[in-house]
Design a protein around this motif. Structure first.
Motif, PDB file in Angstrom:
ATOM      1  N   ARG A 142     -10.053  29.980  -7.332  1.00  0.00           N
ATOM      2  CA  ARG A 142     -10.211  28.628  -7.307  1.00  0.00           C
ATOM      3  C   ARG A 142      -8.881  29.003  -8.164  1.00  0.00           C
ATOM      4  N   GLY A 143      -8.384  29.711  -8.787  1.00  0.00           N
ATOM      5  CA  GLY A 143      -7.233  30.272  -9.882  1.00  0.00           C
ATOM      6  C   GLY A 143      -5.620  30.055  -8.688  1.00  0.00           C
ATOM      7  N   ALA A 144      -6.674  30.651  -7.293  1.00  0.00           N
ATOM      8  CA  ALA A 144      -5.432  30.155  -6.372  1.00  0.00           C
ATOM      9  C   ALA A 144      -5.181  29.492  -5.768  1.00  0.00           C
ATOM     10  N   GLY A 145      -6.366  28.674  -5.647  1.00  0.00           N
ATOM     11  CA  GLY A 145      -6.371  26.684  -5.755  1.00  0.00           C
ATOM     12  C   GLY A 145      -5.883  25.994  -7.352  1.00  0.00           C
ATOM     13  N   GLY A 146      -5.272  26.401  -8.015  1.00  0.00           N
ATOM     14  CA  GLY A 146      -4.583  25.698  -9.040  1.00  0.00           C
ATOM     15  C   GLY A 146      -5.458  25.288 -10.024  1.00  0.00           C
ATOM     16  N   GLU A 147      -7.030  25.635 -10.242  1.00  0.00           N
ATOM     17  CA  GLU A 147      -7.649  25.353 -10.991  1.00  0.00           C
ATOM     18  C   GLU A 147      -7.530  25.477 -12.516  1.00  0.00           C
ATOM     19  N   PHE A 148      -6.642  26.746 -12.960  1.00  0.00           N
ATOM     20  CA  PHE A 148      -6.510  27.348 -13.709  1.00  0.00           C
ATOM     21  C   PHE A 148      -4.822  27.330 -14.045  1.00  0.00           C
ATOM     22  N   ASP A 149      -3.822  25.630 -13.855  1.00  0.00           N
ATOM     23  CA  ASP A 149      -2.742  25.529 -13.900  1.00  0.00           C
ATOM     24  C   ASP A 149      -2.385  25.875 -15.222  1.00  0.00           C
ATOM     25  N   ALA A 150      -2.815  24.356 -15.693  1.00  0.00           N
ATOM     26  CA  ALA A 150      -2.993  23.856 -17.539  1.00  0.00           C
ATOM     27  C   ALA A 150      -3.312  25.167 -18.015  1.00  0.00           C
ATOM     28  N   HIS A 151      -3.573  26.430 -17.672  1.00  0.00           N
ATOM     29  CA  HIS A 151      -3.904  26.904 -18.913  1.00  0.00           C
ATOM     30  C   HIS A 151      -2.210  27.731 -19.258  1.00  0.00           C
ATOM     31  N   PHE A 152      -1.828  27.976 -18.365  1.00  0.00           N
ATOM     32  CA  PHE A 152      -0.679  28.776 -18.436  1.00  0.00           C
ATOM     33  C   PHE A 152       0.128  27.987 -18.341  1.00  0.00           C
ATOM     34  N   ARG A 153      -0.196  27.116 -18.449  1.00  0.00           N
ATOM     35  CA  ARG A 153       1.858  25.622 -18.949  1.00  0.00           C
ATOM     36  C   ARG A 153       1.584  25.562 -19.748  1.00  0.00           C
ATOM     37  N   LYS A 154       0.207  25.235 -20.511  1.00  0.00           N
ATOM     38  CA  LYS A 154       0.078  25.641 -21.819  1.00  0.00           C
ATOM     39  C   LYS A 154       0.533  26.588 -22.420  1.00  0.00           C
ATOM     40  N   LEU A 155      -0.052  27.860 -22.621  1.00  0.00           N
ATOM     41  CA  LEU A 155       0.598  29.181 -22.797  1.00  0.00           C
ATOM     42  C   LEU A 155       2.493  28.862 -22.674  1.00  0.00           C
ATOM     43  N   ALA A 156       3.100  28.501 -21.507  1.00  0.00           N
ATOM     44  CA  ALA A 156       4.573  28.566 -21.699  1.00  0.00           C
ATOM     45  C   ALA A 156       5.161  27.442 -22.550  1.00  0.00           C
ATOM     46  N   GLU A 157       4.351  26.404 -22.856  1.00  0.00           N
ATOM     47  CA  GLU A 157       4.884  25.190 -23.832  1.00  0.00           C
ATOM     48  C   GLU A 157       5.124  25.769 -25.477  1.00  0.00           C
ATOM     49  N   ARG A 158       4.185  26.783 -25.227  1.00  0.00           N
ATOM     50  CA  ARG A 158       3.753  26.918 -27.122  1.00  0.00           C
ATOM     51  C   ARG A 158       4.356  28.312 -26.966  1.00  0.00           C
ATOM     52  N   LEU A 159       5.199  28.636 -26.162  1.00  0.00           N
ATOM     53  CA  LEU A 159       6.169  29.764 -26.369  1.00  0.00           C
ATOM     54  C   LEU A 159       7.652  29.665 -26.711  1.00  0.00           C
ATOM     55  N   VAL A 160       8.182  27.937 -25.494  1.00  0.00           N
ATOM     56  CA  VAL A 160       8.753  27.513 -25.996  1.00  0.00           C
ATOM     57  C   VAL A 160       9.072  26.993 -27.711  1.00  0.00           C
ATOM     58  N   LEU A 161       7.534  26.808 -27.787  1.00  0.00           N
ATOM     59  CA  LEU A 161       8.538  25.736 -28.934  1.00  0.00           C
ATOM     60  C   LEU A 161       8.296  26.586 -29.684  1.00  0.00           C
ATOM     61  N   LEU A 162       7.625  27.462 -29.790  1.00  0.00           N
ATOM     62  CA  LEU A 162       8.633  28.807 -30.827  1.00  0.00           C
ATOM     63  C   LEU A 162       8.950  28.924 -30.385  1.00  0.00           C
ATOM     64  N   GLY A 163      10.097  29.024 -29.668  1.00  0.00           N
ATOM     65  CA  GLY A 163      11.668  29.724 -29.750  1.00  0.00           C
ATOM     66  C   GLY A 163      11.450  31.067 -29.375  1.00  0.00           C
ATOM     67  N   VAL A 164      10.952  31.268 -28.340  1.00  0.00           N
ATOM     68  CA  VAL A 164      10.652  32.429 -28.058  1.00  0.00           C
ATOM     69  C   VAL A 164      10.401  32.316 -26.339  1.00  0.00           C
ATOM     70  N   PRO A 165      11.385  31.739 -25.310  1.00  0.00           N
ATOM     71  CA  PRO A 165      11.170  31.735 -24.327  1.00  0.00           C
ATOM     72  C   PRO A 165      11.236  32.565 -23.357  1.00  0.00           C
TER      73      PRO A 165
END
Length: 402
Positions: A142-165
């Motif tokens: 299911r992960g390989a099919g993209g079902e969980f992509d949004a969770h990791f995009r959100k993590l990435a966005e949070r790390l960038v917003l916190l200033g640790v890209p």
């Protein structure tokens, strides 16, 4: 999301949206592999590296940040450039990285330009719930099919917003074992495809500069870790978690065992990647200064990007009084000043992370609980605007402090 929390977020979101619409400016911070490594192409030189960045896993939250300075003092002023934490792997909401949980480490990282923040990131929720192989196989697909992509995009966005890209993400660590739900063994092909999906999703976030660390446990374990390698285009560092434990009886055996330390170095050279040691330390062989000296000399020779010892009992040398001989070696070899006569207890005395009984060969840090953010230098409010107002409204985090 529980109904009560949705109402609270709706009220906050409405108020902030009103401010935005009203014109108030809000800042948004922006061939086959040989098991023992003998098959490496001798024509490929090792990846050139500068001095190894040294750190330790001391605690997952603000306590860990405070202890960095204490450990540095114990080492005579040695600069600790690597902070290491773990995201909880219980539910997706925590894998997405709550701002209060990450805020203290983000502030520590931004305090000096040469610091590095290393974050172990689970690939699946219920990561330590002993999920059976059939279910793991289904989740990986299911992960390989993209079902969980949004969770990791959100993590990435949070790390960038916190200033640790530029965070180093130890994604799906020890995948060659049996402890974690994000293990590779039930379906290596799906696991590799899923890793690629996660990296692609996180790299799609504007402003990111992430590095992804592929870090198996030393040795063969349940599956040869080379069978899980997802590819050079989606891996930046080839790490290894290497504790002093059987089946290798000596450090030399740890170097030369199938899929051991030598294999890591050779495999990384073949693929043009640097190495790292996100987790290492004492374990089932007790207080073993020969292992400690062997590991530190190995790292001096092969120059990993970073190394972070797991510093709680039974693995550690500073927060654990059970290993005085190994502690003396560690302090002697990493201290910036003259030795003053042996290890001393840190002040105040930290509370070690309790050990739990595991069937896996490698130790597992306790599952961190999300921090409230009250001890961090600043605080952040996460506004799930897309949940409240529809997909046209992007999620935002509004932060104060550093």
């Amino acid at each position: 999301m529980p109904a009560q929390r949705r109402l609270i977020n709706f009220g906050i979101g409405t108020a902030v949206l009103g401010l935005l619409v009203g014109g108030v400016l809000v800042a948004d911070r922006n061939g086959a592999d040989s098991a023992a490594g003998k098959g490496a192409d001798a024509s490929l030189p090792p990846v050139a590296q500068g001095p190894t960045a040294v750190g330790a896993y001391l605690d997952y939250g603000p306590q860990g940040v405070r202890r960095m300075a204490e450990l540095s003092r114990w080492l005579g002023g040695t600069e600790l450039r690597v902070g290491h934490s773990y995201l909880p792997g219980d539910v997706w909401e925590n894998i997405e990285g709550r701002p209060g949980f990450l805020g203290s480490w983000a502030a520590w990282r931004k305090a000096a330009p040469d610091r590095m923040f290393v974050l172990n990131t689970p690939m699946l929720e219920r990561n330590e719930d002993h999920v059976p192989d059939d279910e793991v196989r289904s989740l990986l697909r299911r992960g390989a099919g993209g079902e969980f992509d949004a969770h990791f995009r959100k993590l990435a966005e949070r790390l960038v917003l916190l200033g640790v890209p530029d965070t180093v993400l130890v994604l799906g660590w020890e995948m060659n074992g049996t402890t974690y739900t994000h293990r590779c063994g039930p379906d290596p092909a799906a696991w590799k495809a899923y890793w690629t999906r996660i990296v692609t999703a996180m790299r799609s976030v504007p402003g990111q500069e992430f590095r992804f660390d592929f870090a198996p446990s030393r040795g063969r374990d349940a599956v040869p870790w080379t069978e899980c390698y997802p590819g050079d285009d989606v891996v930046d560092i080839i790490g290894m978690d290497s504790y002093d434990q059987p089946p290798a009886r000596t450090f030399e055996e740890q170097v030369n065992e199938p899929y051991g330390l030598r294999k890591q170095v050779d495999f990384a050279a073949e693929h043009g990647k640097p190495i790292s040691f996100p987790e290492w330390g004492l374990f089932r062989n007790g207080d073993n200064p020969r292992y400690m000296r062997g590991m530190l000399e190995w790292m001096e020779r092969h120059k990993p990007v970073y190394q972070t010892i797991t510093d709680y009992c039974p693995h550690g040398v500073w927060q654990c009084a059970e290993n005085p001989e190994s502690s003396r070696v560690y302090r002697e070899m990493l201290s910036a000043g003259p030795d003053d006569g042996g290890p001393s207890a840190p002040a105040p005395t930290p509370t070690p992370t309790p050990e739990t009984t595991r069937t896996s060969e490698a130790p597992v840090p306790d599952e961190p609980e999300p921090e409230t953010g009250t001890e961090a230098p600043g605080w952040c409010v996460s506004l799930p605007l897309s949940d409240l107002f529809g997909p046209w409204a992007r999620d935002h985090e509004f932060c104060t402090g550093s």
